[in-house]
Design an enzyme around this catalytic site. Structure first.
Site, PDB file in Angstrom:
ATOM      1  CG  HIS A 223      -1.752   1.207   1.389  1.00  0.00           C
ATOM      2  ND1 HIS A 223      -3.105   1.217   1.099  1.00  0.00           N
ATOM      3  CD2 HIS A 223      -1.463   2.474   1.809  1.00  0.00           C
ATOM      4  CE1 HIS A 223      -3.591   2.426   1.331  1.00  0.00           C
ATOM      5  NE2 HIS A 223      -2.615   3.214   1.765  1.00  0.00           N
ATOM      6  CD  GLU A 224       1.762   3.725   3.750  1.00  0.00           C
ATOM      7  OE1 GLU A 224       2.053   4.757   3.114  1.00  0.00           O
ATOM      8  OE2 GLU A 224       0.760   3.651   4.486  1.00  0.00           O
ATOM      9  CG  HIS A 227       0.394   6.314  -0.567  1.00  0.00           C
ATOM     10  ND1 HIS A 227      -0.734   6.843  -1.179  1.00  0.00           N
ATOM     11  CD2 HIS A 227      -0.051   5.715   0.583  1.00  0.00           C
ATOM     12  CE1 HIS A 227      -1.796   6.574  -0.439  1.00  0.00           C
ATOM     13  NE2 HIS A 227      -1.416   5.893   0.630  1.00  0.00           N
ATOM     14  CD  GLU A 252      -4.828   6.516   2.150  1.00  0.00           C
ATOM     15  OE1 GLU A 252      -4.288   5.445   1.808  1.00  0.00           O
ATOM     16  OE2 GLU A 252      -4.203   7.438   2.701  1.00  0.00           O
ATOM     17  CE1 TYR A 362      -9.588   5.249   6.952  1.00  0.00           C
ATOM     18  CE2 TYR A 362     -11.290   6.561   8.014  1.00  0.00           C
ATOM     19  CZ  TYR A 362      -9.976   6.167   7.921  1.00  0.00           C
ATOM     20  OH  TYR A 362      -9.039   6.679   8.793  1.00  0.00           O
TER      21      TYR A 362
END
Length: 428
Positions: A223-224, A227, A252, A362
């Site tokens: 996930h990171e 980014h 996100e 979310y």
């Protein structure tokens, strides 16, 4: 103590919105979000609630069967329904009985070096990139590594990322990507490349054992790193729109979509292998892992909908009885009110931590991340450069210079919807 503080915040936020010419605090916040209006958010959430009624009912029937079994074993009379205070107990039993995954055994197949090697290979493959490690780079700690990123076809230099993966005294304690230099076009016409740092806190290796990751940590890693790629693959003219500087309710979604690679067998095989001999994850353990993604998914989804509806309710009012508003939302979604005499809102830190009128984000971003994944990558293949380049071009490259809704339409070839989300959760 917290209840009057939150209710005062609601009142002050409504007053501020009025001074700025907005009907409600929600209108004020959403004006700069992908959703744009409170009506859009309300329609999104209520539509989700309606579609979740049947899956939630089926899941609660399973909880009730366990409750009846427990009551019989204990010689007690069953009340015939699942109460709010029962839910987490029966969620844990369901997960253990239906989706039991030995997390300690599984982590032996996720040593940091193999996971990192696989992760870098996957990102390079699907996004048509080439990473080059910079040896002897000036870094702030010996553990830190620096990589340069190039387009594989044109060899164009896109940017650099640092990887700082292990904990140490005084270091930021969570996982995040920090932009160090935004990508943009400088006044002389030359492109300034993006530079960012991936900062995590995965267990450090020891003298006799490498760093081993839980599957949830592999998911965080993927996930990171998504980014980081958003920062670097963005090709905007102005720094204001560079990288992840998109609408907050969309920021996100790109990385949430990339989490899917941590649940697909082909990609999991690329980033796993036993730390002692490199053997593959046993088929039965792999099957259990993949199926566990659906554990209690209706209940957890509906819980998020409760929070989202409550947030919108209190922030479309001038004053709010937060306990009653939360109980109303709980009744609407879960089918029963919150326990009498309680107020979950008093510990709902998001309402005082920057998520006011935005908690829906979310679920919003998860729904649209699934639409991207199911529509593009499930058709082209999860390791398909064709799907990856479409994603890189339509979603990552524009940064925030294109409205997120338009980016999704460009990628999907239609308006986004929730169909893929329900299919992915096994509800279609």
């Amino acid at each position: 103590l917290n209840t009057p503080i939150l209710e005062e915040l609601v009142k002050l936020r409504a007053e501020k919105a009025g001074l700025l010419g907005y009907p409600t605090h929600s209108d004020f916040i959403l004006d700069a979000r992908m959703a744009k209006t409170k009506d859009t958010v309300k329609t999104f959430l209520t539509d989700m609630v309606g579609k979740m009624k049947e899956p939630l009912s089926a899941e609660f029937e399973g909880f009730l069967e366990i409750k009846e079994r427990e009551c019989k074993e204990n010689g007690e009379e069953c009340c015939g329904s699942v109460q709010p205070w029962d839910i987490y107990h029966y969620m844990q039993i369901t997960e253990k009985e239906k989706y039991s995954v030995d997390t300690e055994l599984l982590k032996q197949y996720f040593p940091m070096d193999i996971v990192t090697k696989g992760l870098l290979e996957i990102y390079q493959l699907i996004f048509n990139l080439r990473f080059e490690k910079i040896e002897n780079a000036p870094v702030w700690h010996p553990d830190v590594q620096l990589f340069s990123v190039f387009d594989k076809t044109t060899s164009a230099f896109l940017g650099q990322f640092y990887m700082d993966l292990h904990p140490r005294d005084g270091k930021y304690g969570h996982a995040a990507v920090f932009g160090l230099q935004p990508g943009c076009v400088k006044s002389d016409g030359e492109r300034q490349p993006a530079v960012c740092a991936l900062v995590c806190n995965f267990t450090a290796p020891t003298a006799d054992k490498p760093s081993l990751l839980y599957h949830s940590e592999v998911e965080t890693y993927f996930h990171e790193f998504g980014h980081a790629m958003h920062q670097i693959c963005s090709q905007t003219e102005h720094t204001y729109f560079s990288g992840t500087r998109v609408e907050r309710d969309f920021v996100e979604a790109p990385s949430q979509m990339l989490e899917n690679w941590c649940w697909e067998k082909d990609s999991l095989k690329m980033m796993s292998g036993h730390y002692k001999d490199g053997t593959a994850i046993p088929c039965d353990l792999l099957e259990k892992l993949v199926s566990s993604k659906l554990a209690n998914v209706a209940t957890t989804t509906c819980r998020q909908l409760v929070f989202g509806l409550f947030d919108q309710d209190i922030h479309t009012r001038e004053n709010a009885d937060t306990a009653q508003c939360f109980s109303n939302a709980h009744s609407l979604v879960m089918g029963n009110p919150a326990p009498q005499g309680t107020n979950f809102a008093a510990q709902f830190g998001h309402m005082a931590g920057g998520y006011d009128a935005q908690y829906y984000g979310y679920m919003w971003s998860e729904v649209y991340s699934e639409d991207m994944f199911q529509t593009v990558f499930k058709e082209t293949g999860v390791l398909s450069p064709e799907g990856g380049m479409k994603y890189r071009t339509c979603i990552l490259q524009p940064g925030g210079s294109v409205d997120a809704f338009d980016m999704l339409k460009n990628m999907l070839g239609r308006d986004p919807n929730s169909d893929a989300f329900f299919k992915a959760k096994g509800f279609a």
